[in-house]
Write an enzyme that holds these catalytic residues in place. Structure first.
Site, PDB file in Angstrom:
ATOM      1  N   SER A   1      -1.263   1.275   9.109  1.00  0.00           N
ATOM      2  CA  SER A   1      -1.969   2.051   8.084  1.00  0.00           C
ATOM      3  C   SER A   1      -1.591   3.524   8.166  1.00  0.00           C
ATOM      4  O   SER A   1      -0.419   3.863   8.047  1.00  0.00           O
ATOM      5  CB  SER A   1      -3.478   1.829   8.247  1.00  0.00           C
ATOM      6  OG  SER A   1      -4.202   2.338   7.164  1.00  0.00           O
TER       7      SER A   1
ATOM      8  N   HIS B   1      -6.472  -6.022   5.593  1.00  0.00           N
ATOM      9  CA  HIS B   1      -5.786  -4.866   6.164  1.00  0.00           C
ATOM     10  C   HIS B   1      -5.772  -4.884   7.691  1.00  0.00           C
ATOM     11  O   HIS B   1      -5.179  -4.026   8.312  1.00  0.00           O
ATOM     12  CB  HIS B   1      -6.488  -3.595   5.663  1.00  0.00           C
ATOM     13  CG  HIS B   1      -5.762  -2.318   5.961  1.00  0.00           C
ATOM     14  ND1 HIS B   1      -4.483  -2.051   5.496  1.00  0.00           N
ATOM     15  CD2 HIS B   1      -6.127  -1.214   6.673  1.00  0.00           C
ATOM     16  CE1 HIS B   1      -4.108  -0.849   5.901  1.00  0.00           C
ATOM     17  NE2 HIS B   1      -5.076  -0.332   6.621  1.00  0.00           N
TER      18      HIS B   1
ATOM     19  N   ASP C   1      -3.080  -6.694   0.328  1.00  0.00           N
ATOM     20  CA  ASP C   1      -3.639  -5.502   0.973  1.00  0.00           C
ATOM     21  C   ASP C   1      -3.522  -4.309   0.027  1.00  0.00           C
ATOM     22  O   ASP C   1      -2.413  -3.840  -0.255  1.00  0.00           O
ATOM     23  CB  ASP C   1      -2.874  -5.236   2.276  1.00  0.00           C
ATOM     24  CG  ASP C   1      -3.459  -4.089   3.088  1.00  0.00           C
ATOM     25  OD1 ASP C   1      -4.307  -3.341   2.556  1.00  0.00           O
ATOM     26  OD2 ASP C   1      -3.047  -3.932   4.251  1.00  0.00           O
TER      27      ASP C   1
END
Length: 442
Positions: free
Chosen positions: A268, A382, A331
């Site tokens: 991320s 995620h 995602d």
């Protein structure tokens, strides 16, 4: 509260990458891919597969040591992603576990003296998170500073622990075929990081003072996190950027006469920091060994958002920064920023470059697309453990550790506590609009 998420069906994997400027894959690795040409649901271990190749002949190097450059992306992973080469799968999982270690070691207990820092010392961290046999030793902890003051966290240092630098030990060097310098980053956890990520605007990177390159632009929130400094923090000294450039340069100089690689892995937000660092090292020419040869830079990005514009992407490619993007097609974070203005909206009819193309976000590198958790809960789709679990066991259910509310609930709860005048709300509103659009809510 922990919960289990079942994968309803085997994942689909697809491959998107550049098609120009490729070199032939080495014979031994091509043979590995040929043997591995079977459905993803049939998982062949690297050891078994490589027994059929010349790499295991008498006196030959260990399999990974003989093909590590290809595994690190020297040929843009041509013929290795679809179908997914078992040795590459193994390396993706290995680096993913180094990233997951960041979450396990991050202290989120407000009553702890190490709050928002690592729970453990450098010598014991990998052992404490169950990675004692990883073959690496941690050399430095890395801290980043969001340029945002949160009223609810007043009185605390703004700097947060975001990851670590590690280097492979001698025994691991023999297995890998080189001395690997690893930098691992966690993703967004704290409120200030969430808000920093919501700064949805492109700004020139200008990381090389001698060659500013105004056309190379990156997302302002990520750049700020990478370059901002917190002089009052007792744990860190200098910006995230200064810490990293200094430590990586030190390690390269220490092992300058050896075969080296630089591997940057993140999840991320952490994947954005990894890509910025890879670009920075290459742009400044700091990835040079004792013979003035380029040390290869590879970024393993897990669930990463777009970081910069097409100028940034093109410059990374020119510099030889190799990026493997592992993404879940469900995602939403991987579709941000730039849901509306991205690499697909720069050219008209395949020929005409549009005037706003320099303001379009663009992904960098080769994509390994996974398909799991078809639901609208971003915390599920995620999760780094879900990514790793799926790659390890495509046919089995992935056990996902759910800590706290989902991403939208966290953002909503936090934003409701803040004073509207304190923020650049036009940026935040635009970014949230991107997120809503990507989720298919409207």
């Amino acid at each position: 509260m922990a919960s289990s998420i079942l994968i309803p069906k085997p994942p689909l994997i697809s491959h998107k990458s550049r098609t120009h400027g490729r070199k032939p894959v080495s014979a031994s690795l091509a043979a590995t891919s040929a043997v591995a040409a079977r459905p993803l649901t049939s998982v062949a271990t690297p050891t078994t597969t490589l027994k059929t190749t010349a790499a295991t002949a008498v006196g030959a190097k260990p399999p990974l040591a003989s093909v590590w450059r290809e595994i690190q992306g020297s040929d843009d992973w041509e013929d290795l992603v679809e179908p997914l080469n078992p040795l590459l799968r193994q390396e993706i999982v290995r680096y993913g576990e180094f990233v997951a270690a960041c979450y396990k070691a991050f202290d989120l207990d407000p009553s702890s003296k190490r709050y928002l820092n690592c729970k453990y010392g450098k010598r014991s961290m990998l052992r404490e998170v169950g990675m004692e046999s990883s073959g690496y030793e941690v050399t430095k902890y890395v801290y980043a500073t969001p340029d945002i003051d949160i009223p609810t966290q007043g009185g605390t240092c703004r700097s947060r622990w975001v990851g670590y630098v590690a280097v492979s030990k001698d025994e691991e060097v023999r297995r890998l075929g080189r001395r690997d310098i690893l930098v691992s980053f966690r993703g967004t956890v704290t409120n200030t990081e969430w808000i920093a990520n919501l700064k949805c605007s492109l700004t020139p990177a200008r990381l090389d003072p001698h060659e500013p390159r105004p056309d190379v632009k990156v997302e302002s929130g990520f750049l700020s996190l990478y370059t901002s400094d917190e002089s009052s923090c007792k744990f860190s000294s200098g910006s995230c950027r200064e810490q990293l450039l200094s430590e990586v340069s030190r390690i390269i100089n220490k092992y300058k006469d050896e075969e080296l690689s630089i591997t940057l892995a993140g999840h991320s937000m952490g994947s954005s920091l990894a890509l910025l660092l890879g670009y920075d090292l290459a742009e400044l020419g700091l990835n040079r060994d004792g013979s003035n040869r380029d040390v290869p830079i590879t970024v393993y990005s897990f669930a990463g958002p777009r970081v910069g514009n097409s100028g940034f992407k093109e410059r990374c490619e020119e510099l030889g920064v190799k990026v493997l993007r592992v993404v879940n097609v469900n995602d939403p974070v991987t579709k941000l920023p730039g849901v509306f203005l991205n690499e697909n909206s720069q050219v008209l009819a395949g020929r005409y470059k549009l005037p706003w193309s320099c303001s379009c976000y663009a992904h960098v590198g080769v994509e390994l697309a996974l398909d799991f958790f078809k639901m609208k809960n971003p915390a599920c789709v995620h999760d780094i453990d879900a990514y790793i679990g799926l790659l390890k066991c495509p046919k089995m259910a992935a056990q996902v550790k759910m800590d706290g509310a989902n991403l939208l609930d966290q953002a909503k709860e936090f934003l409701n506590l803040q004073k509207i005048d304190a923020w650049r709300w036009q940026d935040v509103a635009w970014h949230v609009g991107d997120l809503v659009q990507s989720l298919g809510i409207i």
